[in-house]
Write a protein that holds these residues in place. Sequence first.
Motif, PDB file in Angstrom:
ATOM      1  N   GLU A  14      25.095 -22.904 -15.315  1.00 53.09           N
ATOM      2  CA  GLU A  14      24.622 -21.532 -15.490  1.00 53.09           C
ATOM      3  C   GLU A  14      23.148 -21.435 -15.885  1.00 53.09           C
ATOM      4  O   GLU A  14      22.504 -20.430 -15.610  1.00 53.09           O
ATOM      5  CB  GLU A  14      25.473 -20.820 -16.548  1.00 53.09           C
ATOM      6  CG  GLU A  14      26.943 -20.698 -16.187  1.00 53.09           C
ATOM      7  CD  GLU A  14      27.218 -19.724 -15.052  1.00 53.09           C
ATOM      8  OE1 GLU A  14      26.399 -18.814 -14.831  1.00 53.09           O
ATOM      9  OE2 GLU A  14      28.255 -19.876 -14.384  1.00 53.09           O
ATOM     10  N   PHE A  15      22.624 -22.470 -16.558  1.00 53.22           N
ATOM     11  CA  PHE A  15      21.260 -22.446 -17.064  1.00 53.22           C
ATOM     12  C   PHE A  15      20.574 -23.774 -16.757  1.00 53.22           C
ATOM     13  O   PHE A  15      21.218 -24.821 -16.725  1.00 53.22           O
ATOM     14  CB  PHE A  15      21.246 -22.233 -18.590  1.00 53.22           C
ATOM     15  CG  PHE A  15      21.864 -20.946 -19.029  1.00 53.22           C
ATOM     16  CD1 PHE A  15      21.109 -19.793 -19.130  1.00 53.22           C
ATOM     17  CD2 PHE A  15      23.218 -20.880 -19.347  1.00 53.22           C
ATOM     18  CE1 PHE A  15      21.682 -18.598 -19.538  1.00 53.22           C
ATOM     19  CE2 PHE A  15      23.805 -19.689 -19.756  1.00 53.22           C
ATOM     20  CZ  PHE A  15      23.035 -18.548 -19.844  1.00 53.22           C
ATOM     21  N   LEU A  18      18.132 -24.103 -21.478  1.00 54.50           N
ATOM     22  CA  LEU A  18      19.053 -24.453 -22.562  1.00 54.50           C
ATOM     23  C   LEU A  18      18.305 -24.951 -23.787  1.00 54.50           C
ATOM     24  O   LEU A  18      18.646 -24.596 -24.912  1.00 54.50           O
ATOM     25  CB  LEU A  18      20.081 -25.484 -22.092  1.00 54.50           C
ATOM     26  CG  LEU A  18      21.172 -24.936 -21.193  1.00 54.50           C
ATOM     27  CD1 LEU A  18      22.045 -26.065 -20.661  1.00 54.50           C
ATOM     28  CD2 LEU A  18      22.023 -23.905 -21.923  1.00 54.50           C
ATOM     29  N   PHE A  19      17.280 -25.776 -23.576  1.00 52.46           N
ATOM     30  CA  PHE A  19      16.473 -26.227 -24.711  1.00 52.46           C
ATOM     31  C   PHE A  19      15.880 -25.013 -25.423  1.00 52.46           C
ATOM     32  O   PHE A  19      15.977 -24.897 -26.651  1.00 52.46           O
ATOM     33  CB  PHE A  19      15.362 -27.173 -24.260  1.00 52.46           C
ATOM     34  CG  PHE A  19      14.532 -27.697 -25.410  1.00 52.46           C
ATOM     35  CD1 PHE A  19      14.819 -28.927 -25.971  1.00 52.46           C
ATOM     36  CD2 PHE A  19      13.480 -26.958 -25.933  1.00 52.46           C
ATOM     37  CE1 PHE A  19      14.069 -29.416 -27.049  1.00 52.46           C
ATOM     38  CE2 PHE A  19      12.729 -27.424 -27.003  1.00 52.46           C
ATOM     39  CZ  PHE A  19      13.019 -28.659 -27.565  1.00 52.46           C
ATOM     40  N   ASP A  20      15.261 -24.104 -24.648  1.00 50.28           N
ATOM     41  CA  ASP A  20      14.629 -22.922 -25.248  1.00 50.28           C
ATOM     42  C   ASP A  20      15.643 -22.103 -26.035  1.00 50.28           C
ATOM     43  O   ASP A  20      15.373 -21.674 -27.155  1.00 50.28           O
ATOM     44  CB  ASP A  20      14.001 -22.049 -24.159  1.00 50.28           C
ATOM     45  CG  ASP A  20      12.783 -22.689 -23.510  1.00 50.28           C
ATOM     46  OD1 ASP A  20      12.272 -23.708 -24.033  1.00 50.28           O
ATOM     47  OD2 ASP A  20      12.342 -22.165 -22.468  1.00 50.28           O
ATOM     48  N   LEU A  21      16.803 -21.890 -25.451  1.00 48.79           N
ATOM     49  CA  LEU A  21      17.830 -21.080 -26.110  1.00 48.79           C
ATOM     50  C   LEU A  21      18.355 -21.751 -27.374  1.00 48.79           C
ATOM     51  O   LEU A  21      18.468 -21.112 -28.428  1.00 48.79           O
ATOM     52  CB  LEU A  21      18.982 -20.802 -25.142  1.00 48.79           C
ATOM     53  CG  LEU A  21      18.665 -19.837 -24.003  1.00 48.79           C
ATOM     54  CD1 LEU A  21      19.728 -19.931 -22.917  1.00 48.79           C
ATOM     55  CD2 LEU A  21      18.538 -18.415 -24.537  1.00 48.79           C
ATOM     56  N   PRO A  27      11.238 -35.450 -26.524  1.00 50.05           N
ATOM     57  CA  PRO A  27      11.691 -35.833 -25.173  1.00 50.05           C
ATOM     58  C   PRO A  27      13.123 -36.376 -25.156  1.00 50.05           C
ATOM     59  O   PRO A  27      13.833 -36.200 -24.161  1.00 50.05           O
ATOM     60  CB  PRO A  27      10.685 -36.904 -24.747  1.00 50.05           C
ATOM     61  CG  PRO A  27      10.116 -37.435 -26.024  1.00 50.05           C
ATOM     62  CD  PRO A  27      10.135 -36.279 -26.985  1.00 50.05           C
ATOM     63  N   SER A  28      13.563 -36.997 -26.237  1.00 50.57           N
ATOM     64  CA  SER A  28      14.931 -37.537 -26.246  1.00 50.57           C
ATOM     65  C   SER A  28      15.962 -36.401 -26.240  1.00 50.57           C
ATOM     66  O   SER A  28      17.046 -36.555 -25.661  1.00 50.57           O
ATOM     67  CB  SER A  28      15.156 -38.446 -27.452  1.00 50.57           C
ATOM     68  OG  SER A  28      15.028 -37.721 -28.654  1.00 50.57           O
ATOM     69  N   VAL A  29      15.619 -35.271 -26.855  1.00 52.33           N
ATOM     70  CA  VAL A  29      16.528 -34.125 -26.854  1.00 52.33           C
ATOM     71  C   VAL A  29      16.591 -33.528 -25.454  1.00 52.33           C
ATOM     72  O   VAL A  29      17.670 -33.200 -24.958  1.00 52.33           O
ATOM     73  CB  VAL A  29      16.107 -33.071 -27.893  1.00 52.33           C
ATOM     74  CG1 VAL A  29      17.024 -31.862 -27.847  1.00 52.33           C
ATOM     75  CG2 VAL A  29      16.099 -33.677 -29.293  1.00 52.33           C
TER      76      VAL A  29
END
Length: 191
Positions: free
Chosen positions: A129-130, A135-138, A179-181
């Motif tokens: 969906e994203f 997703l990171f931003d949210l 970057p690992s996230v």
Amino acid sequence: MDIESYIQEAIFGENEQHTCFYQLMWDTFKESGFVITDEDGHEIDAIFKATALQNLLGEFMYRLYDEVNETGFEDVIDYIQTLGYSDEDILEYCKSDPEIEVDEDDFDLTVKNALDYITELTADKMLDEFSADDLFDLMFTASYAFEQDFTFDFEDYDEMQAFIDTNHDQLDNYKEEYPSVMNWIESGMIC
């Protein structure tokens, strides 16, 4: 009991800062048919998926802030039992899906297997969906304590999205800082 209200209060209401993120994901899941909250017989499934969503945000926070991810199979059991379902009901739910590894002699392991499996499905659905960037931003916006002149209390996810849109460059800087996230999200968010 109305399952939708119960999920909003008991699971998603646990942390006010995360509420907009949960609501956006949950509404998206409902629109796509991934979760059903208005028909009998879907309560246990909805609880597993809501807890999986909570678990994924917890895993994000663990990876970003080194905070303990406390969501576990015990939470699923507590949430479901509060609705009046028994261990046998939970076991029947697990047995109904051939992908869930059921251990007849170990109820806790079976529930853990189910939560792990449902969490993977939920992560896949989120990535369907994203984008990974979105997703990171949210998740970052939902979990970060921004140092500003005031605390951001988003009334709804439209306000949250407006904040993300106006702070896109700063959020990109955070992606570069972690970057690992980003790699974890892009790799399917396996917990």
